[in-house]
Design a protein around this motif. Structure first.
Motif, PDB file in Angstrom:
ATOM      1  N   LYS A 196       0.806  -1.222   0.000  1.00 37.85           N
ATOM      2  CA  LYS A 196       0.000   0.000   0.000  1.00 37.85           C
ATOM      3  C   LYS A 196       0.836   1.268   0.000  1.00 37.85           C
ATOM      4  O   LYS A 196       0.541   2.225  -0.724  1.00 37.85           O
ATOM      5  CB  LYS A 196      -0.933   0.037   1.225  1.00 37.85           C
ATOM      6  CG  LYS A 196      -2.090  -0.950   1.178  1.00 37.85           C
ATOM      7  CD  LYS A 196      -1.626  -2.342   1.522  1.00 37.85           C
ATOM      8  CE  LYS A 196      -2.774  -3.346   1.569  1.00 37.85           C
ATOM      9  NZ  LYS A 196      -2.320  -4.713   1.831  1.00 37.85           N
ATOM     10  N   GLY A 233     -10.445  -2.993  -0.782  1.00 37.58           N
ATOM     11  CA  GLY A 233      -9.062  -3.249  -0.418  1.00 37.58           C
ATOM     12  C   GLY A 233      -8.880  -4.085   0.830  1.00 37.58           C
ATOM     13  O   GLY A 233      -8.008  -4.962   0.872  1.00 37.58           O
ATOM     14  N   SER A 243      -6.836  -7.603   1.021  1.00 34.45           N
ATOM     15  CA  SER A 243      -5.609  -7.662   1.827  1.00 34.45           C
ATOM     16  C   SER A 243      -5.714  -8.699   2.928  1.00 34.45           C
ATOM     17  O   SER A 243      -4.728  -9.375   3.259  1.00 34.45           O
ATOM     18  CB  SER A 243      -5.322  -6.282   2.430  1.00 34.45           C
ATOM     19  OG  SER A 243      -5.019  -5.347   1.422  1.00 34.45           O
ATOM     20  N   ALA A 298      -4.615  -3.826  -3.560  1.00 33.36           N
ATOM     21  CA  ALA A 298      -3.850  -2.850  -2.766  1.00 33.36           C
ATOM     22  C   ALA A 298      -4.106  -1.403  -3.183  1.00 33.36           C
ATOM     23  O   ALA A 298      -4.223  -0.527  -2.320  1.00 33.36           O
ATOM     24  CB  ALA A 298      -2.357  -3.171  -2.840  1.00 33.36           C
ATOM     25  N   THR A 337      -5.005   1.751  -0.735  1.00 34.29           N
ATOM     26  CA  THR A 337      -4.144   2.935  -0.757  1.00 34.29           C
ATOM     27  C   THR A 337      -4.973   4.194  -0.991  1.00 34.29           C
ATOM     28  O   THR A 337      -4.779   5.214  -0.326  1.00 34.29           O
ATOM     29  CB  THR A 337      -3.081   2.806  -1.862  1.00 34.29           C
ATOM     30  OG1 THR A 337      -2.283   1.653  -1.626  1.00 34.29           O
ATOM     31  CG2 THR A 337      -2.178   4.039  -1.892  1.00 34.29           C
TER      32      THR A 337
END
Length: 379
Positions: free
Chosen positions: A43, A233, A237, A264, A268
């Protein structure tokens, strides 16, 4: 801080972040690695890449104000970054990102005159193509039998033992170990460079529209990106963490990494937008003021982190490579970052640039920065 948490585990052991199963990993070790996998791996280099693309527009504006040609400046800047990155990779940490930024920065120079809309469209196309490819490769890996996926690799175990011995040896063996790993790291970096450049283009789009200079008028969109990014995300993850560092069958490790890599950017984006929303509040503004000095000398802090960790983990100093648990490593990294915050605040109250920032600026301008030179700002 996010970069440091990831790099610390990678520099501390050949088993960092579950890339290879540690033979004596405890439940706490796995939990710590799982948290870092979920919240940080993949990230923060993208966040830096986004900011690199955004700051590129500030560099162009600075050259225009000075009546100078932007291209020679940016070429010198890329050269400076590449030299710093090469030294960083060979002497300190093989997982350097500066060389990638330097090379891809040349492409950014070539497309500098594209419109904001074209930059965003290109970023979406690049991200979409790469994501489809990685997901297909991850899916194909599931066709392996359980036996093939879990097959022990004696040669790999021997190689890891040799790596541990090299990093605990003298300075020459440390440098040689870094050089030996360069081909593999360059290959991995090449595979991820598409995501880096997509982040560059996204930053270029936002910079051309000056979105960080006027977040108030985009608050609704920022909130929407924050929610959607987290919704996409975080599950991706978490799946990566469960597959790589968690209880899932080893055959899911590679597909998990692919899913984590693809999702990712969403997390982010959520981090970036969440930070922008937070900084509009009174407590958030105080937090931003606390972190701002470290941000102004991020390059110095990035390289000095690697220097300190090399002194701790390799034969340059204490040679504690593969001797500390992930929990101890992360605790030490947090202490290091707290010290960097304090030092950054001290230095930035007295100087306009950090040491490496001053050096890179001198290379970029082809002269020593004057006292009246100001770094580019968003306002």
């Amino acid at each position: 801080m996010g970069i440091l948490m990831v790099n610390a585990l990678m520099m501390a052991s050949p088993y960092g972040l579950g890339s290879t199963d540690a033979p004596d990993a405890s439940a706490l070790d796995r939990t710590i690695e799982g948290i870092i996998q979920t919240l940080m791996v993949g990230k923060f280099y993208l966040m830096f890449s986004f900011l690199f693309g955004y700051s590129f527009t500030l560099q162009l504006a600075s050259a225009e104000r000075d009546g100078a040609s932007a291209v020679p400046r940016q070429l010198r800047r890329s050269l400076g970054l590449f030299v710093l990155g090469a030294l960083h990779a060979v002497l300190l940490y093989i997982g350097d990102i500066l060389m990638t930024y330097a090379v891809l920065g040349l492409v950014l120079i070539a497309v500098r005159n594209c419109s904001a809309r074209v930059a965003l469209r290109a970023a979406r196309i690049l991200y979409g193509c790469l994501s489809a490819l990685l997901l297909l490769v991850g899916l194909a890996s599931l066709l392996m039998s359980d036996g093939e996926a879990a097959e022990p690799d004696t040669e790999s175990a021997t190689s890891l033992a040799g790596l541990v011995a090299d990093y605990r040896g003298d300075a020459a063996s440390v440098v040689q170990a870094n050089i030996n790993q360069l081909p593999d790291m360059l290959l991995a970096t090449t595979l991820l460079s598409g995501f880096v450049f997509a982040a560059f283009l996204t930053g270029l789009h936002c910079g051309k529209r000056r979105l960080l200079a006027d977040t108030g008028s985009h608050r609704t969109r920022i909130r929407r990106i924050c929610v959607i990014g987290a919704a996409i995300g975080l599950p991706g993850s978490l799946f990566m963490a469960l597959a790589v560092s968690g209880p899932l069958n080893p055959r899911w490790a590679f597909p998990g990494e692919m899913v984590g890599t693809v999702t990712a950017p969403a997390l982010t984006a959520a981090y970036v937008c969440g930070a922008l929303l937070l900084m509009e509040t009174v407590p958030g503004a105080r937090i931003a003021a606390l972190f701002a000095p470290a941000g102004r000398m991020a390059l110095t802090n990035y390289l000095s982190q690697s220097l300190v960790m090399a002194l701790v983990f390799t034969g340059y100093g204490l040679a504690l490579y593969d001797r500390l648990s992930p929990a101890v490593v992360i605790l030490g990294a947090l202490v290091l970052y707290a010290l960097q915050l304090a030092l950054s605040t001290h230095l930035m109250s007295r100087h306009r640039y950090g040491p490496v920032e001053w050096l890179l600026r001198a290379v970029t301008l082809a002269r020593f920065p004057h006292h009246h030179d100001r770094p580019p700002t968003t306002r």
